[in-house]
Write a protein that holds these residues in place. Structure first.
Motif, PDB file in Angstrom:
ATOM      1  N   LEU A  48      18.017 -62.641 -28.792  1.00 40.53           N
ATOM      2  CA  LEU A  48      17.392 -61.569 -29.558  1.00 40.53           C
ATOM      3  C   LEU A  48      17.748 -61.624 -31.040  1.00 40.53           C
ATOM      4  O   LEU A  48      17.030 -61.066 -31.875  1.00 40.53           O
ATOM      5  CB  LEU A  48      17.763 -60.194 -28.973  1.00 40.53           C
ATOM      6  N   LEU A  49      18.831 -62.305 -31.377  1.00 44.82           N
ATOM      7  CA  LEU A  49      19.206 -62.433 -32.793  1.00 44.82           C
ATOM      8  C   LEU A  49      18.172 -63.225 -33.589  1.00 44.82           C
ATOM      9  O   LEU A  49      18.131 -63.129 -34.811  1.00 44.82           O
ATOM     10  CB  LEU A  49      20.583 -63.084 -32.937  1.00 44.82           C
ATOM     11  N   SER A  50      17.315 -63.983 -32.901  1.00 49.48           N
ATOM     12  CA  SER A  50      16.264 -64.700 -33.624  1.00 49.48           C
ATOM     13  C   SER A  50      15.101 -63.767 -33.981  1.00 49.48           C
ATOM     14  O   SER A  50      14.192 -64.166 -34.699  1.00 49.48           O
ATOM     15  CB  SER A  50      15.769 -65.909 -32.824  1.00 49.48           C
ATOM     16  N   TYR A  51      15.163 -62.520 -33.499  1.00 53.69           N
ATOM     17  CA  TYR A  51      14.117 -61.540 -33.805  1.00 53.69           C
ATOM     18  C   TYR A  51      14.636 -60.374 -34.637  1.00 53.69           C
ATOM     19  O   TYR A  51      13.898 -59.763 -35.395  1.00 53.69           O
ATOM     20  CB  TYR A  51      13.500 -60.979 -32.515  1.00 53.69           C
ATOM     21  N   GLU A  52      15.898 -60.020 -34.445  1.00 53.13           N
ATOM     22  CA  GLU A  52      16.479 -58.855 -35.118  1.00 53.13           C
ATOM     23  C   GLU A  52      17.963 -59.114 -35.341  1.00 53.13           C
ATOM     24  O   GLU A  52      18.655 -59.568 -34.434  1.00 53.13           O
ATOM     25  CB  GLU A  52      16.289 -57.597 -34.261  1.00 53.13           C
ATOM     26  N   GLN A  53      18.445 -58.797 -36.569  1.00 52.68           N
ATOM     27  CA  GLN A  53      19.847 -59.061 -36.870  1.00 52.68           C
ATOM     28  C   GLN A  53      20.576 -57.884 -37.507  1.00 52.68           C
ATOM     29  O   GLN A  53      21.743 -58.023 -37.868  1.00 52.68           O
ATOM     30  CB  GLN A  53      19.976 -60.290 -37.774  1.00 52.68           C
ATOM     31  N   THR A  54      19.919 -56.745 -37.639  1.00 52.89           N
ATOM     32  CA  THR A  54      20.582 -55.621 -38.311  1.00 52.89           C
ATOM     33  C   THR A  54      20.691 -54.355 -37.457  1.00 52.89           C
ATOM     34  O   THR A  54      21.617 -53.582 -37.655  1.00 52.89           O
ATOM     35  CB  THR A  54      19.864 -55.266 -39.626  1.00 52.89           C
ATOM     36  N   GLN A  55      19.776 -54.148 -36.552  1.00 51.71           N
ATOM     37  CA  GLN A  55      19.718 -52.887 -35.800  1.00 51.71           C
ATOM     38  C   GLN A  55      20.424 -53.003 -34.450  1.00 51.71           C
ATOM     39  O   GLN A  55      19.806 -53.349 -33.448  1.00 51.71           O
ATOM     40  CB  GLN A  55      18.265 -52.460 -35.578  1.00 51.71           C
ATOM     41  N   VAL A  56      21.715 -52.699 -34.416  1.00 51.08           N
ATOM     42  CA  VAL A  56      22.488 -52.879 -33.184  1.00 51.08           C
ATOM     43  C   VAL A  56      21.976 -51.979 -32.053  1.00 51.08           C
ATOM     44  O   VAL A  56      21.951 -52.398 -30.895  1.00 51.08           O
ATOM     45  CB  VAL A  56      24.005 -52.696 -33.422  1.00 51.08           C
ATOM     46  N   GLN A  57      21.533 -50.767 -32.375  1.00 47.47           N
ATOM     47  CA  GLN A  57      21.016 -49.886 -31.325  1.00 47.47           C
ATOM     48  C   GLN A  57      19.753 -50.460 -30.705  1.00 47.47           C
ATOM     49  O   GLN A  57      19.578 -50.414 -29.489  1.00 47.47           O
ATOM     50  CB  GLN A  57      20.733 -48.465 -31.861  1.00 47.47           C
ATOM     51  N   ALA A  58      18.891 -51.013 -31.524  1.00 49.52           N
ATOM     52  CA  ALA A  58      17.655 -51.619 -31.013  1.00 49.52           C
ATOM     53  C   ALA A  58      17.984 -52.849 -30.174  1.00 49.52           C
ATOM     54  O   ALA A  58      17.402 -53.046 -29.096  1.00 49.52           O
ATOM     55  CB  ALA A  58      16.734 -51.994 -32.171  1.00 49.52           C
ATOM     56  N   LEU A  59      18.919 -53.665 -30.663  1.00 50.81           N
ATOM     57  CA  LEU A  59      19.326 -54.845 -29.901  1.00 50.81           C
ATOM     58  C   LEU A  59      19.891 -54.439 -28.546  1.00 50.81           C
ATOM     59  O   LEU A  59      19.564 -55.030 -27.521  1.00 50.81           O
ATOM     60  CB  LEU A  59      20.369 -55.651 -30.680  1.00 50.81           C
ATOM     61  N   HIS A  60      20.741 -53.424 -28.541  1.00 48.12           N
ATOM     62  CA  HIS A  60      21.361 -52.972 -27.292  1.00 48.12           C
ATOM     63  C   HIS A  60      20.307 -52.438 -26.324  1.00 48.12           C
ATOM     64  O   HIS A  60      20.291 -52.818 -25.148  1.00 48.12           O
ATOM     65  CB  HIS A  60      22.417 -51.902 -27.570  1.00 48.12           C
ATOM     66  N   ALA A  61      19.435 -51.582 -26.810  1.00 51.31           N
ATOM     67  CA  ALA A  61      18.411 -50.985 -25.939  1.00 51.31           C
ATOM     68  C   ALA A  61      17.471 -52.053 -25.385  1.00 51.31           C
ATOM     69  O   ALA A  61      17.129 -52.033 -24.199  1.00 51.31           O
ATOM     70  CB  ALA A  61      17.615 -49.931 -26.712  1.00 51.31           C
ATOM     71  N   PHE A  62      17.074 -52.979 -26.234  1.00 49.84           N
ATOM     72  CA  PHE A  62      16.138 -54.020 -25.812  1.00 49.84           C
ATOM     73  C   PHE A  62      16.804 -54.977 -24.833  1.00 49.84           C
ATOM     74  O   PHE A  62      16.220 -55.336 -23.809  1.00 49.84           O
ATOM     75  CB  PHE A  62      15.604 -54.749 -27.040  1.00 49.84           C
ATOM     76  N   SER A  63      18.036 -55.383 -25.119  1.00 44.71           N
ATOM     77  CA  SER A  63      18.712 -56.310 -24.210  1.00 44.71           C
ATOM     78  C   SER A  63      18.978 -55.649 -22.862  1.00 44.71           C
ATOM     79  O   SER A  63      18.839 -56.286 -21.824  1.00 44.71           O
ATOM     80  CB  SER A  63      20.002 -56.860 -24.821  1.00 44.71           C
ATOM     81  N   ALA A  64      19.321 -54.364 -22.869  1.00 48.77           N
ATOM     82  CA  ALA A  64      19.552 -53.652 -21.605  1.00 48.77           C
ATOM     83  C   ALA A  64      18.287 -53.631 -20.762  1.00 48.77           C
ATOM     84  O   ALA A  64      18.342 -53.766 -19.533  1.00 48.77           O
ATOM     85  CB  ALA A  64      20.039 -52.224 -21.884  1.00 48.77           C
ATOM     86  N   GLN A  65      17.147 -53.481 -21.396  1.00 48.04           N
ATOM     87  CA  GLN A  65      15.866 -53.492 -20.687  1.00 48.04           C
ATOM     88  C   GLN A  65      15.609 -54.878 -20.078  1.00 48.04           C
ATOM     89  O   GLN A  65      15.256 -55.004 -18.908  1.00 48.04           O
ATOM     90  CB  GLN A  65      14.779 -53.125 -21.698  1.00 48.04           C
ATOM     91  N   ILE A  66      15.824 -55.917 -20.871  1.00 49.42           N
ATOM     92  CA  ILE A  66      15.548 -57.288 -20.426  1.00 49.42           C
ATOM     93  C   ILE A  66      16.428 -57.679 -19.244  1.00 49.42           C
ATOM     94  O   ILE A  66      15.968 -58.347 -18.319  1.00 49.42           O
ATOM     95  CB  ILE A  66      15.725 -58.284 -21.597  1.00 49.42           C
ATOM     96  N   VAL A  67      17.703 -57.287 -19.260  1.00 47.89           N
ATOM     97  CA  VAL A  67      18.620 -57.701 -18.195  1.00 47.89           C
ATOM     98  C   VAL A  67      18.591 -56.758 -16.989  1.00 47.89           C
ATOM     99  O   VAL A  67      19.362 -56.936 -16.054  1.00 47.89           O
ATOM    100  CB  VAL A  67      20.083 -57.861 -18.699  1.00 47.89           C
TER     101      VAL A  67
END
Length: 164
Positions: A55-74
């Motif tokens: 996901l770092l290849s799509y977003e590198q600043t918004q930790v909340q968005a990264l967390h929410a999106f990764s939780a959905q994917i896994v």
């Protein structure tokens, strides 16, 4: 976890050797002899890290968005869908690892159907087995295929919701 349980685990896991250092209980880790749910535990950790790095290849600043999106994917739901998409590329041995873990008695959380939870457990056990066996190329191939399947299905779902 209660403090008493934690203390018990420390006493059980960390045994000192003659020099006072923590003694290693097992000399090696053989994936064939590890319980399927332990393989899934390792595979889950690997998949979480893989998805977060991807996901770092799509977003590198918004930790909340990264967390929410990764939780959905896994989640079990998406992992089960990924398994259905990659099942044809698996060898007989990989299918056997998947089935053994899928059929192991465990309790599904309320957030997932029993079938999806068991399918995701099977996929995670397969990833854990490949990781422990240090079959990194195959692990990367299967994990990236799973990530692509999940990503594409998520995009398709959004397009259907918004009528595009």
């Amino acid at each position: 976890m209660k403090f008493e349980r934690f203390q018990q685990l420390v006493r059980m896991m960390f045994l000192p050797d003659e020099a006072g250092n923590i003694r290693t209980r097992y000399e090696n880790v053989d994936a064939a002899n590890i319980h399927p749910l332990v393989l899934a535990y390792i595979g889950d950790a690997y998949f979480h890290l893989y998805v977060r790095m991807r996901l770092l290849s799509y977003e590198q600043t918004q930790v909340q968005a990264l967390h929410a999106f990764s939780a959905q994917i896994v989640s079990a739901l998406w992992q089960a869908r990924a398994y259905r998409g990659i099942s044809d590329m698996l060898t007989e041995e990989e299918q056997a690892i998947y089935r053994r873990a899928r059929n192991t008695k465990s309790h599904a959380p309320r957030s997932a159907s029993v079938a999806d939870y068991h399918a995701s457990t099977g996929l995670e056990a397969l990833l854990g087995s490949l990781y422990i066996r240090e079959e990194h190329e195959r692990l990367e191939e299967i994990t990236e295929a799973a990530f692509q399947i999940i990503s594409k299905e998520m995009m398709n779902q959004q397009e259907q919701k918004h009528g595009h």
